[in-house]
Design an enzyme around this catalytic site. Structure first.
Site, short mmCIF file in Angstrom:
data_model
loop_
_atom_site.label_atom_id
_atom_site.label_comp_id
_atom_site.label_asym_id
_atom_site.label_seq_id
_atom_site.Cartn_x
_atom_site.Cartn_y
_atom_site.Cartn_z
N ILE A 127 -5.60 -5.81 -0.55
CA ILE A 127 -6.32 -6.11 0.69
C ILE A 127 -6.30 -7.59 1.05
O ILE A 127 -6.31 -7.94 2.21
CB ILE A 127 -7.79 -5.62 0.63
CG1 ILE A 127 -8.55 -6.28 -0.52
CG2 ILE A 127 -7.87 -4.11 0.53
CD1 ILE A 127 -10.07 -6.09 -0.39
N CYS A 181 -4.29 3.87 -6.40
CA CYS A 181 -4.03 2.44 -6.40
C CYS A 181 -5.02 1.87 -7.40
O CYS A 181 -5.02 2.30 -8.55
CB CYS A 181 -4.20 1.86 -5.00
SG CYS A 181 -5.68 2.39 -4.12
#
Lengths: 584, 588
Positions: B273, B335
């Protein structure tokens, strides 16, 4: 079955069936390997005629076919292979953004000549004293493309001659300027004798002549070559008077803009060679603007780099910076921006413009023809576009033979340059921004480029009108427009709306320019469009037409009935067709 | 309300960021919006407070005090306020207004679209995930609904209803969840009926350098056994290998192929992110530059890495699709926490393999399932409350962009147009509807969103007409249920209409979409006219008394014909109300 070509890349049937067009000299070789960069090695047969190379591999389902007009071949070279000394391997570098590689076993006595020799012979007929294939083609089409353009009627369409401009025959025998057309439009008050003096001051005698006149304001686009100013700053009274006459022909403005397509440095450097640019001292009321477009050598190098970046494989991680390093889009942007400035001066500024570069047959042609395309909706129709090419490019002597090198094996020739390809790219960029303003579609543009190289048609042969006349091109070859105009529907943009009186001002912002993937990367099978949206447009339009017809029928029926049953009649029997769009 | 110091400032100038256009007007500040009303035209720009991402007061110039506002929907406005005092008041009022600390301050709790309770409830019932799993054919002989997370005890960021293999017993589930980050154990998200292959999702295992968990191994074994078509399960770790290795030091990591029988492990390499956030910032910087050169644009676009990240996500989805549809293997995607990259890859993958998700309703279901219910942290990623700026990231925006890139490649495969995606993006950040508030289902229940706010899906459904893609062809989807996109780099283009949506000077001069919509509208009207006329000709000749009625029909038809078509005008039929249209006909 056509796996190594774009779905839309070649004319559908023009040359495949009719064997009469082939010379009897065929070569068929068994067991040739074609190294397809996308699929891998393919084994099959090769046939070479005086027009094409035809490779077929039956092992695959569907059958793999490679059909290459020899005109696109730029270079054939033998490649030594380390793997087996018995093999002969050669590469074909093409003008249309691809390279091909073949290999076969060393020929025995059974075949006297190798494919290599046959290719070298027929791919470069000019170098071998042979005839270009277009002279043998002889296909008959319902339409005659040589009749598309008639100089006098095109000037007439523009309203020339009028009180300020006249048609002159001074160049009838190409004595004034051998790279210009025989018919020219010049200011009324300059007699032919003076034109000759002006010609003496312009490189190669390419005097300023009319390309386009605004139907309302009389502002004009004129084109020429650079003045022969030289290091000493030579002047010509006649030339100065001539430009003044061009300005005076337009009552709306007391200014004249001279657009020099070159970067100012290059223009200045040209003084050393006797050329140069108009000084504002000598030309009162004229303003000189440089458009910073680079010369043919820079453009050739740029396209070569582009080919390196996109063929055969694209490096995933640096796609955009690799694209940037070619500067191709930057050149496109500068050309479009230049044309936009010209169109804007003429339309909004109501001012006449003179456009030139060095010789006035490359950048000048790009600029005037693009500006005219923006200014005049006629040129955005199929026939109009053909007229535009015939006029600005062919008749004004863009040197197609030299720039493309038809049938010439000298592939390093410094005269070769993709000037015309750039122009077509710019047109494509315009069609992207104005999807409803052009009568023709992308396939039309790709077809023109394909036959720029194919040497099937006579249209792009030779360097000037004079040469074409001497070679009797219209008599001895077929025009590309014959082929295209005989099946217009293939090339028609279904979204077209005739905005004949609209001027297009494109956004030349980089966010609106993109690489013409459908042309440059079409050989890569992975770029193929997933869906034929084009087909969908057609369906929608056909449906609308059908509905419209039904409405008409029913309305007629109702009108008849109500006339018989009631005296009340509809207000007006004539019914306007709803326009496809109401915005621009 | 107490934060608003100046509700109205006059003589404010709005500067266009790319051209030199200047507009004069008045600025109003309300409890929810900042509104600029142009003085010359009846035009106004209103900006929802929640949309404001950042504000900057530039140094005073001769013409006034400049205030630049960046919005989350990529609108950038540049105001110049004449008096510095006014500018400061607006600035500090906004500072308070746009940093809500509790959910109750969000617009959704005060927004009232004039609906009664029943309508609102119906809006929330539009999407039913239970029905969605039934549509996929679950529960079935291999997959069942488990109530293990009924009270959010096993995993608080998962939904209550979860689907697991029949053979996965409760102890296996609980054991597996203890071995996974945040307890997010492997569960079913999509079932590909044709091959009985499953798409499952979870978070990373807490494997460290050598830890094992028998229950987790049994869990994967159960997933594998549930699919008879393949002897193994793909485990897709969507992270770059380096990141996954680094996680091992923290006691997390990835599956060791030696410990799990019948798995095939695969890294995919989508960045985290933080990388994505920085990348978007770089992209916005590049495209926000005035008079950018072609080289700066291309080089800047590339060095932002944005399109490369988009490509990585699509690449991962393509891998998933191939494994499921061609090999018929089940795939487990994870993930780190399994709520960002995992959501992107799972949702994009199933979008490619199931045409239902490419319809308007199906796309809503997809977002509701893989994003909202499985706990993509919308509140933190979209910065709904004043939170940690490091948690903000354009993960969902990337997903929408991936979908847009696919619509460009497959113009006929999607029922919705770009406007639908843009509208969803708008409302993910607007906080006007309850759907995207909070971080997970549990939190949403606590906030009683269904009782206190409205659903975006009902609103979008009510204006479905605006979002239809005119190229959509259901027949195409039937022929190509599975899409196989090309991921060559030139297929990834800069999404001008997203990032320059509000920059008018960047818009194309003619839009094909609008042209086609107009064309469709014309056809639709012509069809109505045909119908009207046909009914007239059919009812006619027997009785003369009906003749006037017939001619009135005809008038209506003519009017429809002449009506210039602009855009999605509401349809006013001429067939069913002869009286009214007759009157209209005579009047005109």
């Amino acid at each position: 079955s056509r796996s190594d070509r774009s779905a839309q890349a070649k004319p559908p049937s023009v040359m495949s069936s009719d064997s009469a067009e082939f010379s009897p000299e065929l070569r068929v070789t068994q067991d040739v390997t074609y190294f397809c960069p996308f699929i891998g090695a393919l084994r099959g047969t090769v046939m070479v005629t005086n027009y094409r190379l035809f490779f077929k591999c039956m092992d695959r389902e569907p059958t793999f076919v490679l059909d290459l007009p020899l005109g696109v071949v730029s270079r054939v070279e033998k490649i030594g292979t380390a793997s087996s000394r018995l093999d002969v391997s050669y590469g074909i570098v093409c003008k249309d953004m691809r390279n091909l590689r073949f290999a076969h076993k060393q020929m025995e006595d059974t075949l006297r000549k190798s494919i290599f020799e046959v290719l070298m012979k027929f791919a470069f007929p000019v170098s071998n004293g042979l005839q270009i294939f277009a002279f043998e083609y002889g296909q008959v089409f319902p339409e005659n493309g040589w009749k598309v353009y008639d100089t006098v009627s095109e000037y007439k369409r523009q309203g020339i001659p009028n009180e300020s401009w006249r048609i002159t025959k001074v160049n009838d025998h190409y004595e004034l300027c051998d790279t210009y057309p025989s018919t020219l439009a010049v200011p009324v008050n300059i007699p032919d004798e003076e034109l000759k003096k002006v010609a003496a001051f312009r490189v190669k005698g390419r005097i300023p002549v009319l390309s386009w006149i605004h139907p309302e304001t009389q502002a004009t686009v004129t084109r020429c070559s650079q003045p022969m100013v030289g290091v000493n700053g030579k002047r010509s009274k006649e030339d100065e008077k001539y430009l003044q006459a061009i300005m005076d022909a337009n009552a709306q403005s007391h200014k004249l803009f001279i657009f020099d397509a070159r970067p100012s440095v290059n223009a200045a450097a040209n003084k050393m060679k006797g050329g140069g640019y108009e000084s504002e001292d000598a030309y009162q009321n004229a303003e000189l603007v440089f458009l910073d477009i680079h010369n043919i050598h820079v453009m050739r190098e740029s396209l070569r780099k582009l080919k390196d970046v996109i063929y055969p494989n694209i490096e995933d991680s640096h796609w955009l910076s690799n694209l940037e390093s070619t500067h191709w889009l930057e050149h496109i942007k500068l050309i479009l921006a230049g044309a936009l400035r010209i169109a804007d001066k003429v339309e909004s500024g109501k001012t006449s413009v003179v456009v030139h570069c060095s010789d006035g047959w490359d950048r000048t042609t790009q600029l005037t023809s693009l500006a005219m395309l923006m200014l005049d909706g006629y040129y955005r129709t199929i026939r109009g576009f053909e007229v535009l090419l015939e006029k600005e490019w062919l008749s004004f002597g863009h040197r197609f033979q030299l720039r493309i090198g038809h049938g010439d094996k000298n592939h390093t020739d410094a005269d070769r340059s993709p000037v015309f390809i750039q122009f077509i790219d710019c047109v494509w960029q315009l069609t992207r921004q104005f999807p409803a303003a052009f009568e023709f579609n992308e396939y039309f543009l790709v077809t023109i480029l394909d036959h720029l190289y194919s040497c099937l048609f006579g249209t792009f042969l030779c360097n000037s009108e004079q040469q074409r006349l001497k070679e009797e091109i219209p008599k001895r070859t077929v025009s590309l427009w014959s082929y295209i105009n005989s099946q217009m529907e293939e090339f028609t943009n279904p979204l077209y709306v005739n905005y004949s009186n609209h001027v297009l001002f494109p956004v030349v912002s980089l966010r609106h320019l993109e690489l013409w993937v459908g042309y440059y990367i079409r050989w890569n099978p992975r770029m193929r469009p997933q869906e034929p949206v084009h087909q969908r447009y057609k369906e929608l339009l056909a449906k609308r037409a059908e509905l419209q017809k039904r409405v008409d029928e029913l309305q007629r029926e109702v009108t008849n009935r109500s006339a018989s049953t009631s005296c009340e009649r509809p207000g007006s029997p004539t019914r306007s067709i709803t326009p496809v769009q109401t915005f621009v | 309300m107490e934060h608003i110091r100046t509700p109205k400032v006059e003589q404010v100038r709005l500067l266009d960021r790319f051209s030199n256009k200047i507009t004069n007007g008045t600025l109003y500040l309300t409890a929810t919006h900042l509104i600029f009303v142009e003085s010359s035209a009846n035009n106004s720009t209103s900006i929802l407070h929640h949309h404001i991402a950042s504000m900057e007061k530039l140094s005073l110039t001769t013409s006034g005090c400049p205030l630049v506002i960046q919005c989350r929907n990529f609108r950038v406005v540049h105001f110049v306020v004449q008096r510095e005092r006014d500018c400061h008041d607006i600035y500090s009022s906004l500072l308070h207004l746009l940093r809500p600390v509790s959910y109750e301050e969000l617009y959704a709790f005060s927004y009232n679209p004039k609906q009664n309770d029943q309508q609102r409830e119906e809006g929330w019932q539009l999407i039913d995930l239970g029905a969605e799993f039934e549509r996929m054919g679950v529960p079935c002989d291999q997959w069942q609904l488990t109530d293990v997370n009924r009270d959010y005890k096993v995993c608080e960021t998962y939904p209550r209803d979860l689907y697991v293999p029949i053979t996965a017993s409760k102890p296996i589930i609980v054991g597996s969840s203890k071995f996974r980050s945040k307890g997010r154990f492997p569960v079913l998200t999509y079932f590909y009926q044709e091959k009985k292959a499953a798409v499952c999702r979870c978070s990373q295992p807490l494997s460290g350098f050598s830890a094992r968990c028998l229950e987790d191994e049994s869990m994967l074994q159960a997933i594998s056994k549930a699919n008879h078509n393949s002897r193994f399960v793909y485990v897709m770790d969507t992270r770059p290998k380096l990141n996954a290795l680094a996680n091992r030091a923290a006691g997390k990591g990835y599956e060791n192929e030696d410990n799990y029988s019948n798995i095939r492990f695969q890294f995919v390499g989508i960045e985290n992110i933080h990388v994505m956030r920085t990348s978007l910032q770089k992209l916005l910087e590049v495209i926000g530059t005035r008079s950018l050169s072609m080289s700066d644009y291309l080089v800047g676009l590339e060095s932002s890495g944005w399109l490369r990240h988009i490509k990585a996500i699509v690449d991962a989805a393509v891998f998933l699709v191939k494994a499921v549809t061609i090999e018929g293997a089940s795939v487990l995607v994870h993930c780190s926490d399994g709520w960002d990259r995992t959501a992107q890859v799972c949702s994009l993958g199933v979008l490619l393999m199931d045409p239902y998700y490419r319809t308007i309703k199906g796309f809503m279901v997809l977002i509701e399932k893989d994003w909202i219910s499985f706990g993509h942290k919308f509140a933190e990623r979209c910065d709904q409350l004043d939170g940690d700026p490091k948690e903000v990231s354009p993960i969902f925006t990337q997903f929408l962009e991936c979908v847009w890139q696919l619509t460009e490649q497959f113009p006929q495969a999607f029922e919705f147009s770009e406007w639908f995606l843009l509208q969803i993006h708008e409302h993910v950040h607007s906080c006007q509807y309850g759907n995207f508030l909070g971080n997970n289902e549990r939190q949403r229940e606590e906030l009683q969103l269904r009782e206190r706010t409205h659903s975006l899906w009902a609103f979008l459904m009510s204006e479905k007409q605006n979002y239809l893609n005119p190229f959509y062809s259901p027949a195409y989807s039937e022929m190509h249920p599975v899409l196989e996109p090309s991921t060559l780099p030139y297929h990834f283009k800069f999404w001008r209409n997203m990032y320059h949506q509000f920059d008018r000077s960047m818009h194309p001069r003619q839009s094909i979409l609008k042209t086609i919509l107009t064309l469709r509208e014309n056809s639709r009207k012509a069809e109505n006219t045909v119908q009207a006329l046909e009914s007239v000709t059919r009812c006619d000749p027997q009785c003369d008394t009906r003749a006037p009625c017939a001619s009135s029909h005809q008038r209506t038809a003519l009017q429809l014909q002449h009506h210039p078509v602009t855009s999605g005008l509401p349809h006013t039929g001429g067939t069913h109300q002869p009286q009214r249209s007759a009157a209209a006909g005579r009047g005109g």
